[in-house]
Design a protein around this motif. Structure first.
Motif, mmCIF file in Angstrom:
data_model
loop_
_atom_site.group_PDB
_atom_site.id
_atom_site.type_symbol
_atom_site.label_atom_id
_atom_site.label_comp_id
_atom_site.label_asym_id
_atom_site.label_seq_id
_atom_site.Cartn_x
_atom_site.Cartn_y
_atom_site.Cartn_z
ATOM 1 N N MET A 155 2.241 -14.834 3.924
ATOM 2 C CA MET A 155 2.719 -15.812 4.677
ATOM 3 C C MET A 155 2.134 -16.001 6.006
ATOM 4 S SD MET A 155 6.777 -15.525 5.246
ATOM 5 C CE MET A 155 7.281 -15.734 3.956
ATOM 6 N N GLU A 213 3.104 -17.699 11.256
ATOM 7 C CA GLU A 213 4.099 -18.850 12.580
ATOM 8 C C GLU A 213 5.299 -18.673 11.124
ATOM 9 O OE1 GLU A 213 1.011 -18.669 12.615
ATOM 10 O OE2 GLU A 213 1.015 -18.585 14.786
ATOM 11 N N GLU A 214 5.214 -19.119 9.589
ATOM 12 C CA GLU A 214 6.427 -19.368 8.639
ATOM 13 C C GLU A 214 6.835 -18.108 8.486
ATOM 14 O OE1 GLU A 214 3.058 -20.760 5.017
ATOM 15 O OE2 GLU A 214 2.742 -19.332 5.133
ATOM 16 N N ARG A 252 9.084 -18.816 11.488
ATOM 17 C CA ARG A 252 10.341 -19.881 11.231
ATOM 18 C C ARG A 252 11.605 -19.350 10.580
ATOM 19 N NH1 ARG A 252 10.428 -25.321 12.275
ATOM 20 N NH2 ARG A 252 8.710 -24.479 13.904
ATOM 21 N N ARG A 253 11.181 -18.195 9.202
ATOM 22 C CA ARG A 253 12.006 -18.121 8.978
ATOM 23 C C ARG A 253 13.422 -17.524 9.333
ATOM 24 N NH1 ARG A 253 11.178 -13.426 4.542
ATOM 25 N NH2 ARG A 253 12.877 -13.593 3.327
#
Length: 82
Positions: A1, A4-5, A8-9
């Motif tokens: 991951m 940024e991912e 975002r989570r």
């Protein structure tokens, strides 16, 4: 991951918690909302822990100061790539 991912989570879980918080302020006995709030508390905690284990603290209060002030060594939000 990616960073940024992972961020975002965290942001998504935080948004849902905030929205549920507002709803529960006016509907404090709504069991479905209370259950969702508890679920997203857990999801936020897991997302935040995952992010911090890979990329460092989300907030300055969680910064490790044993090696000096490293909080600003990671990119600022506006310095991240899109």
């Amino acid at each position: 991951m990616t960073r940024e991912e992972a961020l975002r989570r965290v942001q998504e879980a935080d948004f849902v918690l905030y929205d549920l918080n507002l709803f529960l302020d006016t509907h404090p006995t709504n069991q479905m909302a209370l259950d969702l709030f508890r679920q997203f508390q857990q999801e936020f905690a897991e997302a935040a822990a995952d992010y911090e284990s890979q990329f460092g603290p989300l907030v300055a209060d969680d910064a490790d100061t044993t090696q000096g002030w490293a909080w600003v060594q990671t990119p600022w939000p506006w310095e991240m790539e899109d």
